[in-house]
Design an enzyme around this catalytic site. Structure first.
Site, PDB file in Angstrom:
ATOM      1  N   GLY A   1      16.033  12.413  62.064  1.00  0.00           N
ATOM      2  CA  GLY A   1      16.390  13.327  63.141  1.00  0.00           C
ATOM      3  C   GLY A   1      15.971  12.925  64.533  1.00  0.00           C
TER       4      GLY A   1
ATOM      5  CD  GLU B   1      15.180  11.925  53.938  1.00  0.00           C
ATOM      6  OE1 GLU B   1      16.024  12.576  54.601  1.00  0.00           O
ATOM      7  OE2 GLU B   1      14.820  12.249  52.801  1.00  0.00           O
ATOM      8  N   PRO B   2      14.659   8.030  58.814  1.00  0.00           N
ATOM      9  CG  PRO B   2      13.567   6.217  59.850  1.00  0.00           C
ATOM     10  CD  PRO B   2      13.516   7.117  58.632  1.00  0.00           C
ATOM     11  N   GLY B   3      17.653   7.440  60.648  1.00  0.00           N
ATOM     12  CA  GLY B   3      18.920   6.713  60.647  1.00  0.00           C
ATOM     13  C   GLY B   3      19.258   6.264  62.052  1.00  0.00           C
ATOM     14  NE  ARG B   4      21.551  10.619  66.201  1.00  0.00           N
ATOM     15  CZ  ARG B   4      22.803  11.068  66.173  1.00  0.00           C
ATOM     16  NH1 ARG B   4      23.727  10.504  66.894  1.00  0.00           N
ATOM     17  NH2 ARG B   4      23.125  12.099  65.403  1.00  0.00           N
TER      18      ARG B   4
ATOM     19  CB  CYS C   1      50.142  10.087  68.222  1.00  0.00           C
ATOM     20  SG  CYS C   1      50.891   8.490  68.471  1.00  0.00           S
ATOM     21  CD  GLU C   2      44.580  13.927  66.648  1.00  0.00           C
ATOM     22  OE1 GLU C   2      43.918  14.951  66.893  1.00  0.00           O
ATOM     23  OE2 GLU C   2      44.872  13.566  65.510  1.00  0.00           O
TER      24      GLU C   2
ATOM     25  CE1 TYR D   1      24.790   9.469  60.562  1.00  0.00           C
ATOM     26  CE2 TYR D   1      23.544   9.356  62.612  1.00  0.00           C
ATOM     27  CZ  TYR D   1      23.598   9.602  61.253  1.00  0.00           C
ATOM     28  OH  TYR D   1      22.464   9.964  60.590  1.00  0.00           O
TER      29      TYR D   1
HETATM   30  N1  LLP Z   1      18.070  12.722  56.135  1.00  0.00           N
HETATM   31  C1  LLP Z   1      19.010  13.655  55.889  1.00  0.00           C
HETATM   32  C2  LLP Z   1      18.849  14.542  54.738  1.00  0.00           C
HETATM   33  C3  LLP Z   1      20.124  13.770  56.740  1.00  0.00           C
HETATM   34  O1  LLP Z   1      21.031  14.716  56.504  1.00  0.00           O
HETATM   35  C4  LLP Z   1      20.271  12.888  57.851  1.00  0.00           C
HETATM   36  C5  LLP Z   1      21.421  12.974  58.745  1.00  0.00           C
HETATM   37  C6  LLP Z   1      19.261  11.926  58.050  1.00  0.00           C
HETATM   38  C7  LLP Z   1      18.175  11.877  57.186  1.00  0.00           C
HETATM   39  C8  LLP Z   1      19.307  10.947  59.193  1.00  0.00           C
HETATM   40  O2  LLP Z   1      19.227  11.604  60.410  1.00  0.00           O
HETATM   41  P1  LLP Z   1      19.053  10.774  61.781  1.00  0.00           P
HETATM   42  O3  LLP Z   1      17.690  10.122  61.760  1.00  0.00           O
HETATM   43  O4  LLP Z   1      20.137   9.762  61.823  1.00  0.00           O
HETATM   44  O5  LLP Z   1      19.184  11.788  62.842  1.00  0.00           O
HETATM   45  N2  LLP Z   1      27.491  12.101  62.259  1.00  0.00           N
HETATM   46  C9  LLP Z   1      26.550  12.730  63.160  1.00  0.00           C
HETATM   47  C10 LLP Z   1      25.136  12.750  62.604  1.00  0.00           C
HETATM   48  C11 LLP Z   1      25.015  13.426  61.264  1.00  0.00           C
HETATM   49  C12 LLP Z   1      23.625  13.387  60.697  1.00  0.00           C
HETATM   50  C13 LLP Z   1      23.593  13.922  59.322  1.00  0.00           C
HETATM   51  N3  LLP Z   1      22.346  13.836  58.636  1.00  0.00           N
HETATM   52  C14 LLP Z   1      26.627  12.033  64.515  1.00  0.00           C
HETATM   53  O6  LLP Z   1      27.460  11.144  64.697  1.00  0.00           O
HETATM   54  O7  LLP Z   1      25.906  12.403  65.452  1.00  0.00           O
END
Ligand code: LLP
Length: 423
Positions: A243, A278-281, A348-349, A377
Site C-alpha cells: 500500500g 506485500e509491497p507492489g507499487r 475508439c472511445e 499496474y
Molecule cells: N496485498 C494485497 C492483498 C493487495 O490487494 C495489494 C494491492 C497489494 C498487496 C499491493 O499493494 P501496493 O503495494 O501495490 O499498493 N490497479 C490499481 C492498484 C490496485 C491494488 C490492489 N491491491 C492501480 O493501478 O492503482
C-alpha cells in the site's frame, strides 16, 4: 530515485538509449530498469532492517503490480518472496525461481482447484478471507493429508488509498473479515488439525501517501493479536500488506520507506512476532516507463491541440480507470515554449484520453514520449481491445537490454481463435 535520467539531451534508461530501444522493438513498449527494481527492493528491506526489533520480515512482492517473469526473477534473486492472488501468479512466481516457502496466496475468491494447486505446491501462507473459504481449505487439506499455513485476512475498517477503486480496508469493501470475526475464525483454524494457524493479515489500500491510516490499522491488528494471545492462542505472524504510495509528481510525496519502517517499529516493534509485507507499487512503479510515439499533432481551429499517440487505454488503463496522473516526458525534448495538449490514444472511445490540457515541450509527429511511473499496474492491466497487439515489455540492465515479452504478431492473435465447426 530511479534510473530514467536525461543524458546529452535524451531521456535514457540506465545506459541504454530509449530512442534506440524504441527503434529496435517498436512502440508502444514498456521498459523496466533492473537497477531501479533492485534499488527499491533493497531500500525497503534496509529500512526494515534498520530497526532490529522487526527481525527479518518476509517481503513478499505483490506480483499483481508487475508479473513479468524477468521482473520476478530480478527480485527473487535478491531474496524477495511473492504475494500472489491466483494460480497463474503462483505459477509465475515458481517459474521465476521464487520458492514456495516465500509465497503468500491471498484473494477473496480462490477456487477449489486453485487452493488444491496451492496445497500441492506447498505455498508458505494462505490468507483466508472468509469462513466458507476456511472450511473449503480445511477439507481440501484433510483429503490430501497436508497442513497448510493459514493467516486470517482482516478488514480493520480503516479507509486509505488514492482512489475509491483501490481502497480495500473499509467495512463496505469485499476484502477480509471484521476484527471480531477474525477472532472467531482464528480460533477455528487453530483448533482444526488440518490447518496450521500462523497469524493475521491486513491490507487497507494502495497508493497511500499518509502514514496515519496505516498506523491506525496496524494498531488495531496489534490489539487483535494481543486478544488472541490472551485467549491462549499461538500467533506467530503478522502480515501488514502493501500500500505504500509512490511519487507520481502531482501528489504530496509519500513517506519514505525509512519513515514507514519507523512507524511499524513504534506500533508493533515490541511484539515478538514475525512480520510480513506485500509491497507492489513501491517496488515497481518508478522502475518502468511506457514509451509511445506521436502519430500526429491535430490542432483544431478552436485552439485545442490533440497529441495522438500510438499507445492507448488498452496499454495503460490507469488514467481512464482511476483518473491517474502520469508524468509525460519527451525522450528528446525540443527547445521552445511549452504547448498545451490533450494527450490521447487511437482507441475508439473518449475514455482513451490520457490527460487534458497538459503543458509539454513542443512535440511533432514521430517524436517519442515516456509515461513515467508506469512500471506497476501498467502492462499487467493491458489488453488487446480494438485488436491492438498486447504491448511488449523490455528489461534494461546497465548497457544491456532484452525483450522479456514480445509483441504478438497478427497471425498469432488470429490463430488463438479457432472457428466454430459449423462456420
Ligand atoms: N496485498 C494485497 C492483498 C493487495 O490487494 C495489494 C494491492 C497489494 C498487496 C499491493 O499493494 P501496493 O503495494 O501495490 O499498493 N490497479 C490499481 C492498484 C490496485 C491494488 C490492489 N491491491 C492501480 O493501478 O492503482
Amino acid at each position: 530515485m530511479n534510473h530514467f535520467e536525461p543524458r546529452d539531451g535524451e531521456l535514457r534508461c540506465e545506459d541504454v538509449s530509449l530512442t534506440a530501444l524504441a527503434e529496435a522493438v517498436g512502440t508502444p513498449l514498456y521498459v523496466y530498469s533492473s537497477a531501479t527494481l533492485e534499488r527499491h527492493y533493497r531500500v525497503f528491506r534496509e529500512a526494515l532492517e534498520a530497526f532490529p526489533r522487526l527481525g527479518a520480515p518476509l517481503i513478499a512482492y505483490a506480483v499483481k503490480a508487475n508479473s513479468n517473469l524477468s521482473v520476478l526473477a530480478t527480485l527473487g534473486r535478491l531474496g524477495a518472496g511473492a504475494d500472489t492472488v491466483s494460480e497463474g501468479e503462483i505459477r509465475r512466481a515458481l517459474a521465476a525461481g521464487i520458492p514456495a516457502s516465500r509465497i503468500v496466496y491471498s484473494g477473496v475468491g480462490k477456487t477449489a482447484a486453485e487452493l488444491a494447486f496451492a496445497l500441492e505446491t506447498g505455498v508458505e501462507q494462505i490468507n483466508i478471507e472468509s469462513e466458507p473459504e476456511l472450511t473449503l481449505l480445511a477439507s481440501l487439506a484433510r483429503t490430501r493429508g497436508v497442513r497448510p499455513g493459514v493467516v486470517i485476512r482482516v478488514n480493520p475498517d480503516v479507509g486509505a488509498g488514492g482512489h475509491a477503486k483501490i481502497s480495500t480496508g473499509t467495512r463496505e469493501s469485499k476484502f477480509g473479515v471484521s476484527l471480531a470475526e477474525a477472532e472467531r475464525l482464528y480460533a477455528l483454524a487453530e483448533a482444526d488439525p488440518n490447518l496450521k494457524a500462523l497469524g493475521v493479515a491486513c491490507h487497507i489500500g494502495s497508493q497511500i501517501t499518509d502514514l496515519a491510516p496505516l498506523a491506525r490499522a496496524f494498531g488495531l491488528m496489534r490489539d487483535l493479536v494481543e486478544r488472541l494471545r490472551a485467549q491462549g492462542l499461538t500467533v506467530e505472524r503478522l502480515d501488514l500488506g502493501g500500500g505504500l504510495g509512490v511519487p507520481y509528481f502531482n501528489q504530496p510525496d509519500p513517506p519514505a520507506p525509512m519513515a514507514f519502517a519507523a512507524m511499524v517499529d513504534s506500533v508493533v516493534g515490541d511484539m515478538d512476532i514475525d512480520l510480513a509485507f506485500e509491497p507492489g507499487r513501491a517496488i515497481a512503479a518508478n522502475a518502468g516507463v511506457l514509451l509511445a510515439r506521436v502519430i500526429h499533432v491535430h490542432a483544431r481551429p478552436d485552439g485545442r491541440r490533440f497529441l495522438v499517440l500510438d499507445a492507448a487505454m488498452n496499454d495503460l488503463i490507469r488514467p481512464a480507470m482511476y483518473d491517474a496522473y502520469h508524468d509525460i516526458r519527451p525522450v528528446n525534448p525540443r527547445p521552445g515554449p511549452l504547448v498545451t495538449y490533450d494527450v490521447v490514444g487511437p482507441v475508439c472511445e473518449t475514455g482513451d484520453t490520457f490527460t487534458r490540457d497538459r503543458d509539454l515541450p513542443p512535440l511533432e509527429a514521430g517524436d517519442l514520449v515516456a509515461f513515467m511511473s508506469a512500471g506497476a499496474y501498467g502492462a499487467v492491466m493491458s489488453s488487446e481491445y480494438n485488436t491492438r497487439p498486447l504491448i511488449p515489455e523490455g528489461l534494461v540492465k546497465g548497457a544491456d537490454w532484452a525483450v522479456v515479452r514480445p509483441r504478438p504478431t497478427y497471425d498469432e492473435i488470429l490463430a488463438r481463435e479457432p472457428a466454430a465447426p459449423w462456420l
